[in-house]
Write a protein that holds these residues in place. Sequence first.
Motif, PDB file in Angstrom:
ATOM      1  N   GLN A 296       0.934  -1.027  -0.080  1.00  0.00           N
ATOM      2  CA  GLN A 296       0.011  -0.061   0.140  1.00  0.00           C
ATOM      3  C   GLN A 296       0.772   1.236   0.048  1.00  0.00           C
ATOM      4  O   GLN A 296       0.584   2.095  -0.511  1.00  0.00           O
ATOM      5  N   ILE A 297       1.765   1.450   0.799  1.00  0.00           N
ATOM      6  CA  ILE A 297       2.872   2.403   0.648  1.00  0.00           C
ATOM      7  C   ILE A 297       3.457   2.653  -0.711  1.00  0.00           C
ATOM      8  O   ILE A 297       3.409   3.648  -1.099  1.00  0.00           O
ATOM      9  N   ALA A 298       3.754   1.352  -1.183  1.00  0.00           N
ATOM     10  CA  ALA A 298       4.402   1.455  -2.368  1.00  0.00           C
ATOM     11  C   ALA A 298       3.503   2.066  -3.643  1.00  0.00           C
ATOM     12  O   ALA A 298       3.988   2.989  -4.200  1.00  0.00           O
ATOM     13  N   LYS A 299       2.222   1.697  -3.499  1.00  0.00           N
ATOM     14  CA  LYS A 299       1.298   2.199  -4.261  1.00  0.00           C
ATOM     15  C   LYS A 299       1.081   3.714  -4.213  1.00  0.00           C
ATOM     16  O   LYS A 299       0.916   4.369  -5.177  1.00  0.00           O
ATOM     17  N   VAL A 300       0.998   4.277  -2.896  1.00  0.00           N
ATOM     18  CA  VAL A 300       0.732   5.559  -2.452  1.00  0.00           C
ATOM     19  C   VAL A 300       1.959   6.413  -3.039  1.00  0.00           C
ATOM     20  O   VAL A 300       1.579   7.657  -3.678  1.00  0.00           O
ATOM     21  N   GLU A 301       3.016   5.888  -3.019  1.00  0.00           N
ATOM     22  CA  GLU A 301       4.333   6.773  -3.463  1.00  0.00           C
ATOM     23  C   GLU A 301       4.401   6.608  -4.961  1.00  0.00           C
ATOM     24  O   GLU A 301       4.678   7.654  -5.452  1.00  0.00           O
ATOM     25  N   ARG A 302       3.838   5.673  -5.579  1.00  0.00           N
ATOM     26  CA  ARG A 302       3.844   5.606  -7.070  1.00  0.00           C
ATOM     27  C   ARG A 302       2.765   6.737  -7.485  1.00  0.00           C
ATOM     28  O   ARG A 302       3.079   7.583  -8.334  1.00  0.00           O
ATOM     29  N   LYS A 303       1.798   6.727  -6.821  1.00  0.00           N
ATOM     30  CA  LYS A 303       0.592   7.660  -7.275  1.00  0.00           C
ATOM     31  C   LYS A 303       1.171   9.061  -6.799  1.00  0.00           C
ATOM     32  O   LYS A 303       0.865   9.834  -7.575  1.00  0.00           O
ATOM     33  N   TYR A 304       1.776   9.213  -5.765  1.00  0.00           N
ATOM     34  CA  TYR A 304       2.252  10.707  -5.557  1.00  0.00           C
ATOM     35  C   TYR A 304       3.407  10.960  -6.572  1.00  0.00           C
ATOM     36  O   TYR A 304       3.357  12.317  -6.924  1.00  0.00           O
ATOM     37  N   GLU A 305       4.361  10.381  -6.964  1.00  0.00           N
ATOM     38  CA  GLU A 305       5.148  10.622  -8.038  1.00  0.00           C
ATOM     39  C   GLU A 305       4.643  10.789  -9.395  1.00  0.00           C
ATOM     40  O   GLU A 305       5.107  11.858 -10.162  1.00  0.00           O
ATOM     41  N   GLU A 306       3.557  10.245  -9.681  1.00  0.00           N
ATOM     42  CA  GLU A 306       2.729  10.382 -11.040  1.00  0.00           C
ATOM     43  C   GLU A 306       2.142  11.796 -10.828  1.00  0.00           C
ATOM     44  O   GLU A 306       2.112  12.531 -11.793  1.00  0.00           O
ATOM     45  N   LEU A 307       1.526  12.033  -9.644  1.00  0.00           N
ATOM     46  CA  LEU A 307       0.852  13.596  -9.380  1.00  0.00           C
ATOM     47  C   LEU A 307       2.013  14.565  -9.630  1.00  0.00           C
ATOM     48  O   LEU A 307       1.630  15.609 -10.143  1.00  0.00           O
ATOM     49  N   GLN A 308       2.918  14.438  -8.828  1.00  0.00           N
ATOM     50  CA  GLN A 308       4.115  15.128  -9.129  1.00  0.00           C
ATOM     51  C   GLN A 308       4.585  15.338 -10.417  1.00  0.00           C
ATOM     52  O   GLN A 308       4.740  16.813 -10.870  1.00  0.00           O
ATOM     53  N   GLN A 309       4.738  14.316 -11.234  1.00  0.00           N
ATOM     54  CA  GLN A 309       4.998  14.629 -12.666  1.00  0.00           C
ATOM     55  C   GLN A 309       3.938  15.468 -13.576  1.00  0.00           C
ATOM     56  O   GLN A 309       4.450  16.234 -14.239  1.00  0.00           O
ATOM     57  N   GLN A 310       2.818  15.112 -13.145  1.00  0.00           N
ATOM     58  CA  GLN A 310       1.687  15.847 -13.689  1.00  0.00           C
ATOM     59  C   GLN A 310       1.762  17.384 -13.449  1.00  0.00           C
ATOM     60  O   GLN A 310       1.577  18.226 -14.403  1.00  0.00           O
ATOM     61  N   LEU A 311       1.867  17.479 -11.936  1.00  0.00           N
ATOM     62  CA  LEU A 311       2.002  18.952 -11.725  1.00  0.00           C
ATOM     63  C   LEU A 311       3.051  19.786 -12.482  1.00  0.00           C
ATOM     64  O   LEU A 311       3.062  21.000 -12.974  1.00  0.00           O
ATOM     65  N   ARG A 312       4.252  19.158 -12.757  1.00  0.00           N
ATOM     66  CA  ARG A 312       5.503  19.758 -13.315  1.00  0.00           C
ATOM     67  C   ARG A 312       4.907  20.095 -14.937  1.00  0.00           C
ATOM     68  O   ARG A 312       5.259  20.886 -15.424  1.00  0.00           O
ATOM     69  N   ALA A 313       4.613  18.925 -15.321  1.00  0.00           N
ATOM     70  CA  ALA A 313       3.876  19.103 -16.989  1.00  0.00           C
ATOM     71  C   ALA A 313       2.866  20.218 -17.212  1.00  0.00           C
ATOM     72  O   ALA A 313       2.992  20.978 -17.940  1.00  0.00           O
TER      73      ALA A 313
END
Length: 47
Positions: free
Chosen positions: A8-25
């Motif tokens: 679950q932690i790994a899944k949340v971390e992946r989602k967080y990274e995806e959201l960070q990338q989307q914010l950067r884009a």
Amino acid sequence: MQASTVEQIAKVERKYEELQQQLRADAVASEATVAAREAEAVAMAAE
């Protein structure tokens, strides 16, 4: 139980990274839009 928590932690971390990338884009796209509008305003003022 621990494996499930780690997954679950790994899944949340992946989602967080995806959201960070989307914010950067989104930020890059916004900056490009602003730059294009500024260039257009300069071109119009030069006419």
